[in-house]
Motif scaffolding. Sequence first.
Motif, PDB file in Angstrom:
ATOM      1  N   VAL A 193       6.747  -3.449  42.447  1.00 28.43           N
ATOM      2  CA  VAL A 193       8.178  -3.422  42.773  1.00 28.43           C
ATOM      3  C   VAL A 193       8.969  -4.253  41.766  1.00 28.43           C
ATOM      4  N   GLY A 194       8.423  -5.414  41.417  1.00 30.07           N
ATOM      5  CA  GLY A 194       9.097  -6.271  40.445  1.00 30.07           C
ATOM      6  C   GLY A 194       9.265  -5.593  39.092  1.00 30.07           C
ATOM      7  N   LEU A 195       8.218  -4.913  38.625  1.00 26.82           N
ATOM      8  CA  LEU A 195       8.290  -4.205  37.347  1.00 26.82           C
ATOM      9  C   LEU A 195       9.359  -3.114  37.374  1.00 26.82           C
ATOM     10  N   LEU A 196       9.367  -2.329  38.461  1.00 28.56           N
ATOM     11  CA  LEU A 196      10.284  -1.190  38.533  1.00 28.56           C
ATOM     12  C   LEU A 196      11.735  -1.618  38.692  1.00 28.56           C
ATOM     13  N   THR A 197      11.970  -2.705  39.424  1.00 28.09           N
ATOM     14  CA  THR A 197      13.351  -3.131  39.661  1.00 28.09           C
ATOM     15  C   THR A 197      13.889  -4.043  38.548  1.00 28.09           C
ATOM     16  N   LYS A 198      13.074  -5.009  38.123  1.00 28.14           N
ATOM     17  CA  LYS A 198      13.560  -5.969  37.118  1.00 28.14           C
ATOM     18  C   LYS A 198      13.556  -5.387  35.710  1.00 28.14           C
ATOM     19  N   LYS A 199      12.467  -4.693  35.361  1.00 26.18           N
ATOM     20  CA  LYS A 199      12.368  -4.117  34.017  1.00 26.18           C
ATOM     21  C   LYS A 199      12.885  -2.677  33.961  1.00 26.18           C
ATOM     22  N   GLY A 200      12.648  -1.943  35.051  1.00 22.65           N
ATOM     23  CA  GLY A 200      13.057  -0.539  35.068  1.00 22.65           C
ATOM     24  C   GLY A 200      14.484  -0.314  35.521  1.00 22.65           C
ATOM     25  N   LEU A 238      10.950   5.660  33.090  1.00 18.47           N
ATOM     26  CA  LEU A 238       9.809   5.721  32.176  1.00 18.47           C
ATOM     27  C   LEU A 238      10.193   5.255  30.779  1.00 18.47           C
ATOM     28  N   ALA A 239      11.419   5.565  30.365  1.00 14.81           N
ATOM     29  CA  ALA A 239      11.874   5.138  29.036  1.00 14.81           C
ATOM     30  C   ALA A 239      11.963   3.611  28.948  1.00 14.81           C
ATOM     31  N   LYS A 240      12.348   2.973  30.044  1.00 21.67           N
ATOM     32  CA  LYS A 240      12.536   1.521  30.039  1.00 21.67           C
ATOM     33  C   LYS A 240      11.226   0.736  30.172  1.00 21.67           C
ATOM     34  N   ILE A 241      10.255   1.292  30.897  1.00 22.36           N
ATOM     35  CA  ILE A 241       9.046   0.497  31.184  1.00 22.36           C
ATOM     36  C   ILE A 241       7.819   0.958  30.431  1.00 22.36           C
ATOM     37  N   SER A 242       7.972   1.946  29.557  1.00 20.80           N
ATOM     38  CA  SER A 242       6.800   2.506  28.870  1.00 20.80           C
ATOM     39  C   SER A 242       6.077   1.470  28.018  1.00 20.80           C
ATOM     40  N   GLN A 243       6.803   0.456  27.514  1.00 19.33           N
ATOM     41  CA  GLN A 243       6.190  -0.565  26.666  1.00 19.33           C
ATOM     42  C   GLN A 243       6.054  -1.915  27.382  1.00 19.33           C
ATOM     43  N   GLU A 244       6.368  -1.934  28.671  1.00 23.94           N
ATOM     44  CA  GLU A 244       6.319  -3.191  29.415  1.00 23.94           C
ATOM     45  C   GLU A 244       4.885  -3.529  29.846  1.00 23.94           C
ATOM     46  N   LYS A 245       4.683  -4.810  30.152  1.00 27.36           N
ATOM     47  CA  LYS A 245       3.389  -5.267  30.635  1.00 27.36           C
ATOM     48  C   LYS A 245       3.458  -5.558  32.127  1.00 27.36           C
TER      49      LYS A 245
END
Length: 440
Positions: free
Chosen positions: A384-391, A421-428
Amino acid sequence: MNDSKKIIKTVLDTLGFESLKEIQEQTIHTFQKHKDLLLLAPTGSGKTLAFLIPLLQVLDSKKEGIQGLIIVPTRELALQIEQVFKSLKSTFKVTTCYGGHEMRIERNSFKTTPSLVIGTPGRLIDHIAQGNMDLSGCELVILDEFDKSLELGFEDQIREVFYALSKRQRHILTSATNLDRLPDFLPFEKPISLNYIGETEKNLLKQKVVKTTTKEKTETLLRLVSTFEGEPCIVFCNHREAVNRLSIFFNDYDFPHAILHGGLEQIDREINLIKFRTGSANILLATDLASRGLDIPEIKHVIHYQLPQQEDAFIHRNGRTARMNAAGASYLMLTEDEYLPKYISEKVEEVIPPLEAMPPVHPIYECLFISAGKREKISKGDIVGLLTKKGGIKGEDIGQIFVLDKASYVAVKRPCIKSLLAKISQEKLKKAKVRIAIAN
């Protein structure tokens, strides 16, 4: 035995329920007075919680070793019960064992002895033979969907598991059908019985018939499904080959769906069920593998594309709908040389689908795959954190999340997918590089 009232209050508070169902209250009350219990109840009746609360009453945090054992006929049921048990947020460790799951992972889990083991018969025997688990101190054995275990030929395997028990344990058996006999390995003959078969809102299930020809049957099915306008439905076939043929046909007409049959690899079965549960697919094409033991809520429509071979199969298929006080419909497709089975005695309404199939209604959600799971200590909160904060999407755009051993799956509303997907494709995720894509 632990404080019953305190445990019940904790469970209700944790799950957000105001009260227990009758089947749960009666099971708990009866189990407090009797050593062995047979619970006759269909899927969707609330039986899982009905036996998990007595289990929590038996488990003792001051004791070491395996205190509870739940034996189930299928991997899917094992995972479902594990999920419900973990949702109760108790302090007791659970280990779940089933074929198709890495033996190494299960073996490592036994290094810190769990209080509860959930497993399929064959895999339990493997662990007993390898000395991974000691059942001599087990106090409660639950045989869930016991009739299904016998039907699938697991009697000899379960007998082997019972050899490893002390014979001092208590028992809860659940069955969706009346049992003509009890196997001789059970250390009792006449358990106290609670019968809830037939108690689940028969009047809410509407039985219907769709007449067609052999040549037009597949097209008639598509036209019928199109009238549901995206409401969840399960199409039952007798054989996996029929499921695969229908899947190709539905793909040709761009009708999103999932499939389920015994010929699929375990991971593919899990992914397809996840898609259906999360609302990423609103149609499930399946054999009778999907008729029992699966947590699939709110099914509006069940279609018998092929006539069930036995009345029991017909009952279990229909048990997927008209559950939990929700109305549902069952459709029986008959070709020119087929007739209503003798066990259908009530008047049946005939449904005539439109001459042309309506355009497919695509699900609200899309299912995303993330290449990290329990092994990497990923939690739902991490996702959830990845999708909301980074995505940059809102929490309300996220549906159900499933974290498996090596991967995770999350439902996200379709309009958000492309930009997400464009925003988080390179995230960890937890400082590790992961692959994120639409689940295949």
